[in-house]
Scaffold this motif. Sequence first.
Motif, mmCIF file in Angstrom:
data_model
loop_
_atom_site.group_PDB
_atom_site.id
_atom_site.type_symbol
_atom_site.label_atom_id
_atom_site.label_comp_id
_atom_site.label_asym_id
_atom_site.label_seq_id
_atom_site.Cartn_x
_atom_site.Cartn_y
_atom_site.Cartn_z
ATOM 1 N N GLY A 1 57.403 -20.943 -0.241
ATOM 2 C CA GLY A 1 57.358 -19.517 -0.522
ATOM 3 C C GLY A 1 55.970 -18.925 -0.469
ATOM 4 O O GLY A 1 55.811 -17.702 -0.308
ATOM 5 N N SER A 2 54.944 -19.751 -0.576
ATOM 6 C CA SER A 2 53.567 -19.228 -0.546
ATOM 7 C C SER A 2 53.022 -19.117 0.879
ATOM 8 O O SER A 2 51.915 -18.611 1.082
ATOM 9 N N ARG B 1 60.956 -17.127 6.199
ATOM 10 C CA ARG B 1 59.539 -16.814 6.366
ATOM 11 C C ARG B 1 59.220 -16.594 7.846
ATOM 12 O O ARG B 1 58.095 -16.822 8.270
ATOM 13 N N LYS C 1 52.725 -17.459 4.551
ATOM 14 C CA LYS C 1 52.831 -16.094 5.061
ATOM 15 C C LYS C 1 53.984 -15.993 6.053
ATOM 16 O O LYS C 1 54.137 -16.837 6.937
ATOM 17 N N ALA D 1 50.551 -24.946 2.753
ATOM 18 C CA ALA D 1 51.744 -24.677 1.941
ATOM 19 C C ALA D 1 52.983 -25.321 2.552
ATOM 20 O O ALA D 1 53.777 -25.954 1.847
ATOM 21 N N SER E 1 48.619 -21.239 4.890
ATOM 22 C CA SER E 1 50.058 -21.335 5.156
ATOM 23 C C SER E 1 50.438 -22.721 5.656
ATOM 24 O O SER E 1 51.494 -23.255 5.300
ATOM 25 N N ALA F 1 58.522 -23.508 -4.159
ATOM 26 C CA ALA F 1 57.249 -22.881 -4.535
ATOM 27 C C ALA F 1 56.228 -22.993 -3.410
ATOM 28 O O ALA F 1 55.535 -22.025 -3.077
ATOM 29 N N ALA F 2 56.157 -24.176 -2.798
ATOM 30 C CA ALA F 2 55.179 -24.379 -1.725
ATOM 31 C C ALA F 2 55.544 -23.552 -0.501
ATOM 32 O O ALA F 2 54.698 -22.821 0.050
#
Length: 470
Positions: free
Chosen positions: A242-243, A88, A245, A219, A216, A239-240
């Motif tokens: 990956g959300s 990310r 930005k 997350a 972000s 999941a967290a």
Amino acid sequence: MDGKIIPLVMCGGAGTRLWPASREVHPKQFLPLFGVRSTFQNTLLRVSDAGLFERPIVITNKAYRFMVLEQLAEIGLEADVLLEPMRRDSGPAVAAGAAFAQTRDVDAVVLALAADHVVGDTPAFVAACRQGLVAAQDGRIVTFGVEPERAATEYGYISPGEVISGEVRSVAEFVEKPDPVTAAEYIKSGYLWNSGNFMFRASVLLDEYRNVDAASVAAVTDAVVKAGRDLGFVTLDEAAFGSAKAISIDYAVMEKTTHAAVVPVRCGWSDVGSWRAVWELSDKDSEGNAAQGAAVFEDSRNCNVATDRALVALEGVDDLVVVATQDAVLVSRQKDANGLKRLVAKLKTVAPQVTEEHIKVHRPWGSYQSVDNGDRHQVKRIIVKSGGRLSLQKHHHRSEHWIVVRGAARVTVNELVKTVHENESIYIPIGSVHRLENPGKIPLELIEVQTGSYLGEDDIIRIEDDYKRS
């Protein structure tokens, strides 16, 4: 922890600007480009003084996790290793490191470092850290501005502002990579190279990030709270995380915060962003030629050679970089670093394998290397570390012969468990459940001959695995 710093070493990048030595599965931060240690190892050793630095945090991705542990063990250091479920960029990575540091100390001061940089003068760098620590404790996000040695166009620059304390200055402006004329003007105006390394209180960094992108930060914080533990690694929740930005920390925080400060430093710094940078940092002969590996130069100047095995001979050429690995050779102009970036992008479409993997493939138990292959056979050289063992597995499409050339192998084939010594061999029929392990004190080396209708790595059915890959 009062008065100490937690190093946060970021080593999840792919580093394709040093292809073909650096590749997706074994990038430049893990390569011994200068001497016997990698830049990742040297980065950790640079911040290993227990009087100033706490136990480091390393953030990387799943593919590099065992390389990280192996290289930590080689230099006798330990770290908390955080695994990103996906890339990310540096923003979420730094935020995750900051949030994890707060689980160790809510007032933690963190030093974020790239794993692939070179610092020639460690005492000067550590002195700059001491200068920046007070400002970081006072709520500043402290960058390290390198005093320029030339009008570089490959780095961003920092314009220093008013004095805060000691050598620490406010940041008047961050500027992007300039053209040559602008770079020369920056040098005259006292600008500094932006090294991309910085120090901060974890709470301050997260607050400043939250002001720009609260979702972000929430997350990433959630990914740390929900993180699991696997073989000693901290696995951030997929999941967290990956959300969040995907964004660099420069764009997310540094170029927007009003808390930025800069410590000028002259410490022999380089981000080793090109083969030219490697050449600049290497020892050279009287004609300016540098070599890692076997090389001969005749009527050649300012050339750089890196070779794994084959002798490279250059005659009548100037300003070339030649990099020879066992499956690829690069010949390029020293001055055109962007040209290599374009070349690798093209290779990813026409020959992606050579940008992703080396012939020598690293595994948590050791490594293997392809020696020869044909339509129905493949020969590999396998090295198993002392105490290492492969998964209990079987294959649907191939049989294997193992010939031990060094050490001793404990081999399981169905119900049989047998020790195979040097100059002995054993046959593994198709479909047999088998395992290879090294019970000895020295590395186990063997030659594996595979025969069958399909020889791909995806014809491995793992039944049990110490590294949880089954």
